[in-house]
Motif scaffolding. Structure first.
Motif, PDB file in Angstrom:
ATOM      1  N   PRO A   1       0.821  -1.222   0.000  1.00 19.63           N
ATOM      2  CA  PRO A   1       0.000   0.000   0.000  1.00 19.63           C
ATOM      3  C   PRO A   1       0.854   1.270   0.000  1.00 19.63           C
ATOM      4  O   PRO A   1       0.560   2.228  -0.722  1.00 19.63           O
TER       5      PRO A   1
ATOM      6  N   ALA B   1      -7.402  -6.656  -6.340  1.00 16.43           N
ATOM      7  CA  ALA B   1      -7.667  -5.368  -5.686  1.00 16.43           C
ATOM      8  C   ALA B   1      -7.804  -4.251  -6.717  1.00 16.43           C
ATOM      9  O   ALA B   1      -8.623  -3.350  -6.560  1.00 16.43           O
ATOM     10  N   PHE B   2      -7.027  -4.326  -7.775  1.00 18.39           N
ATOM     11  CA  PHE B   2      -7.048  -3.271  -8.792  1.00 18.39           C
ATOM     12  C   PHE B   2      -8.191  -3.490  -9.770  1.00 18.39           C
ATOM     13  O   PHE B   2      -9.059  -2.623  -9.965  1.00 18.39           O
TER      14      PHE B   2
ATOM     15  N   THR C   1     -12.382  -4.550  -8.549  1.00 21.26           N
ATOM     16  CA  THR C   1     -13.104  -3.464  -7.877  1.00 21.26           C
ATOM     17  C   THR C   1     -13.357  -2.287  -8.821  1.00 21.26           C
ATOM     18  O   THR C   1     -14.447  -1.734  -8.863  1.00 21.26           O
TER      19      THR C   1
ATOM     20  N   ALA D   1     -14.031  -1.905   5.502  1.00 20.75           N
ATOM     21  CA  ALA D   1     -13.054  -1.709   6.582  1.00 20.75           C
ATOM     22  C   ALA D   1     -13.022  -2.894   7.559  1.00 20.75           C
ATOM     23  O   ALA D   1     -13.219  -2.733   8.762  1.00 20.75           O
TER      24      ALA D   1
ATOM     25  N   ARG E   1     -11.498  -5.502   9.997  1.00 21.52           N
ATOM     26  CA  ARG E   1     -10.316  -5.494  10.871  1.00 21.52           C
ATOM     27  C   ARG E   1     -10.399  -6.701  11.806  1.00 21.52           C
ATOM     28  O   ARG E   1     -11.497  -7.162  12.134  1.00 21.52           O
TER      29      ARG E   1
ATOM     30  N   VAL F   1     -16.836   3.427   0.663  1.00 16.38           N
ATOM     31  CA  VAL F   1     -16.526   2.578  -0.485  1.00 16.38           C
ATOM     32  C   VAL F   1     -15.046   2.219  -0.519  1.00 16.38           C
ATOM     33  O   VAL F   1     -14.669   1.110  -0.904  1.00 16.38           O
TER      34      VAL F   1
ATOM     35  N   GLY G   1     -13.104   2.283   2.214  1.00 18.68           N
ATOM     36  CA  GLY G   1     -12.677   1.971   3.578  1.00 18.68           C
ATOM     37  C   GLY G   1     -12.378   3.236   4.356  1.00 18.68           C
ATOM     38  O   GLY G   1     -12.840   4.332   4.010  1.00 18.68           O
ATOM     39  N   MET G   2     -11.564   3.082   5.396  1.00 11.08           N
ATOM     40  CA  MET G   2     -11.355   4.186   6.338  1.00 11.08           C
ATOM     41  C   MET G   2     -10.039   3.969   7.072  1.00 11.08           C
ATOM     42  O   MET G   2      -9.625   2.822   7.272  1.00 11.08           O
TER      43      MET G   2
ATOM     44  N   HIS H   1      -5.706   1.768   6.613  1.00 12.62           N
ATOM     45  CA  HIS H   1      -5.769   0.758   5.549  1.00 12.62           C
ATOM     46  C   HIS H   1      -6.726   1.143   4.432  1.00 12.62           C
ATOM     47  O   HIS H   1      -7.049   0.305   3.579  1.00 12.62           O
TER      48      HIS H   1
ATOM     49  N   CYS I   1      -8.153   2.385   0.938  1.00 10.18           N
ATOM     50  CA  CYS I   1      -7.609   1.993  -0.368  1.00 10.18           C
ATOM     51  C   CYS I   1      -6.557   2.986  -0.893  1.00 10.18           C
ATOM     52  O   CYS I   1      -6.873   4.158  -1.129  1.00 10.18           O
ATOM     53  N   PRO I   2      -5.323   2.510  -1.119  1.00  6.48           N
ATOM     54  CA  PRO I   2      -4.288   3.405  -1.649  1.00  6.48           C
ATOM     55  C   PRO I   2      -4.402   3.594  -3.163  1.00  6.48           C
ATOM     56  O   PRO I   2      -3.710   4.441  -3.736  1.00  6.48           O
ATOM     57  N   GLY I   3      -5.276   2.794  -3.817  1.00  6.57           N
ATOM     58  CA  GLY I   3      -5.381   2.876  -5.282  1.00  6.57           C
ATOM     59  C   GLY I   3      -6.563   3.716  -5.736  1.00  6.57           C
ATOM     60  O   GLY I   3      -6.902   3.739  -6.914  1.00  6.57           O
TER      61      GLY I   3
ATOM     62  N   MET J   1     -11.582   5.533 -14.258  1.00  6.54           N
ATOM     63  CA  MET J   1     -13.018   5.525 -14.551  1.00  6.54           C
ATOM     64  C   MET J   1     -13.429   6.813 -15.262  1.00  6.54           C
ATOM     65  O   MET J   1     -14.232   6.797 -16.188  1.00  6.54           O
TER      66      MET J   1
END
Ligand code: HEM
Length: 408
Positions: free
Chosen positions: A19, A204-205, A208, A272, A274, A341, A343-344, A347, A349-351, A359
């Motif tokens: 990430p 993940a890429f 989603t 999110a 955990r 959408v 997360g929070m 962690h 989403c870094p992408g 998009m």
């Protein structure tokens, strides 16, 4: 990812590192990816088989194919991103992973290995679920790419410099190459871990983002009233400047439209996730035991009147209006407790910036070059296969595209 990550369980260090790598490189230097993203999108639109300027496309397949090509550009570079065998294997493997992991959740631990093995080999239902043979194809290509990197590294062409100073590079660095060099030069991880992480990153890429694009395209086809205001915004921005991250940032109506689509059609009902490593007391006094798995019911929050006015109503420009009224966190990539959408927290989403630009570019080109209409009687976005917290797309949903005469 069984077979790739250490057997003693826990979260592998490689997954803790990527990430940060995505944030520091892909996201920070997103502009480097835009020219090839643009080229890929235009080539895909040119490749549509039109009859009298029109065609009907399967909405998810269309979104999935474009995103798989662009995702592969960033993950494994331009040559593999055009290799049809590789692309098919990547798409099949992702769908196979989803089905296998979901079915495994439903059975007791001692059966998981066996059930996983059977499901991943299922070929008779659909080749799309055949994770076993698609993985073989992917591994063949990863090995071949690795051998090419080895040659390049031996002749002094390491990406170390690009990693520390990516702006000096004319081309964006391939993600697989960073991971590969971390394994072969810096010996941080094993090759198996690198492959495991690549397979997870593909999911993940690509899945989603394809799901998000699919939802936006399906909504657009069913809501013609949004086409003109969006077209007006896109045309005015692209008349002044070429495609770029800054141009995408200025597309505030499209940004709001995407955010609204994802508010109502997130890929999953819970976000999110955990696991508590030690007992945790929440502010309301609830104590979570060590080992508890928690998640946030994002889908419920997104449709709650505590968070949104008329929450069930689709309002594509809801977030433009909220921003104009002085509200905060109204951009698609903004995180907030009422929009989960991506997360929070640490962690999150870094992408998401990459997903947003991708998009927007696809939709901008589509809206500029095509009229978009429904292509099938069914308007349902989610298919009958949705299970647990995950929404599965309606694989039968189609959209009708008609090339605009004005821009021919
Ligand atoms: C619309 C597209 C996308 C959606 C909806 C999405 C959603 C999410 C969500 C919900 C999480 C978990 C966040 C949390 O636990 O708080 C996540 C994590 C992650 N996403 Fe995305 N994502 C998208 C696109 C991407 C892209 C394009 C990439 C790669 C460039 C990516 C890479 C990751 C990674 C590596 C993580 C793990 C982060 C961590 O564990 O710290 N995602 N994503």
């Amino acid at each position: 990812m069984p077979g790739y990550f250490p057997k003693d369980g826990g979260w592998p260090t490689i997954a803790k590192t990527t990430p940060g790598l995505i944030r520091g490189t892909v996201t920070k230097h997103l502009d480097l990816y835009v020219p090839s993203m643009d080229k890929t999108i235009l080539a895909q639109l040119e490749a549509l088989e039109l009859q009298d300027g029109e065609c009907v496309v399967n909405c998810f397949d269309f979104a999935y194919s474009i995103v798989a090509r662009i995702g592969s550009l960033a993950l494994v570079g331009p040559r593999l991103a055009q290799d049809e065998e590789y692309l098919k294997a990547a798409k099949d493997h992702i769908l196979g992973m989803i089905v296998t992991a979901r079915v495994q959740f439903l059975v007791p631990n001692f059966l998981k290995r066996y059930i996983g093995g059977i499901i991943s080999r299922l070929t008779s239902w659909s080749m799309r679920w055949n994770m076993h043979s698609s993985r073989k194809v992917l591994l063949k290509h990863f090995d071949a790419r690795g051998a090419e990197y080895d040659k390049d590294i031996a002749s002094g062409g390491s990406v170390e410099d690009k990693q520390s100073n990516p702006t000096s590079a004319a081309e964006p660095v391939e993600f697989f190459r960073w991971l590969y060099e971390s394994c072969t030069i810096r010996h941080r991880w094993s090759y198996a871990e690198v492959i495991g992480e690549m397979l997870l990153l593909q999911f993940a890429f690509i899945y989603t983002t394809a799901y998000g694009l699919y939802g936006a395209l399906a909504e657009l086809a069913q809501r013609p009233e949004y086409i003109e205001p969006l077209r007006e915004e896109i045309e005015s921005i692209l008349a002044e400047t070429e495609s770029s991250v800054a141009a995408c940032d200025r597309m505030v109506r499209l940004d709001s439209f995407l955010k609204e689509c994802q508010r109502l059609h997130p890929p999953s009902a819970v976000s999110a996730h955990r696991v508590c490593l030690e007992p945790l007391e929440l502010s309301n006094g609830t104590v979570l035991k060590a080992g508890s798995h928690v998640g946030v019911p994002s889908c419920w929050i997104h449709r709650s009147s505590k968070s949104y006015v008329d929450p069930e109503l689709f309002d594509g420009f809801r977030f433009v209006k909220r921003a104009a009224a002085g509200g905060t966190n109204n951009r698609f990539t903004d995180l907030s407790p009422d929009y989960l959408v991506f997360g929070m927290g640490v962690h999150a989403c870094p992408g998401r910036w990459m997903a947003s630009v991708l998009m927007k570019l696809v939709l901008a080109h589509l809206i500029m070059h095509f009229d978009i209409m429904p292509g099938s009687a069914s308007a349902r976005l989610t298919g009958s296969l949705s299970f647990e917290e995950f929404f599965v797309p309606n694989f039968g949903l189609k959209v009708h595209l008609r090339r605009r005469k004005k821009v021919e």
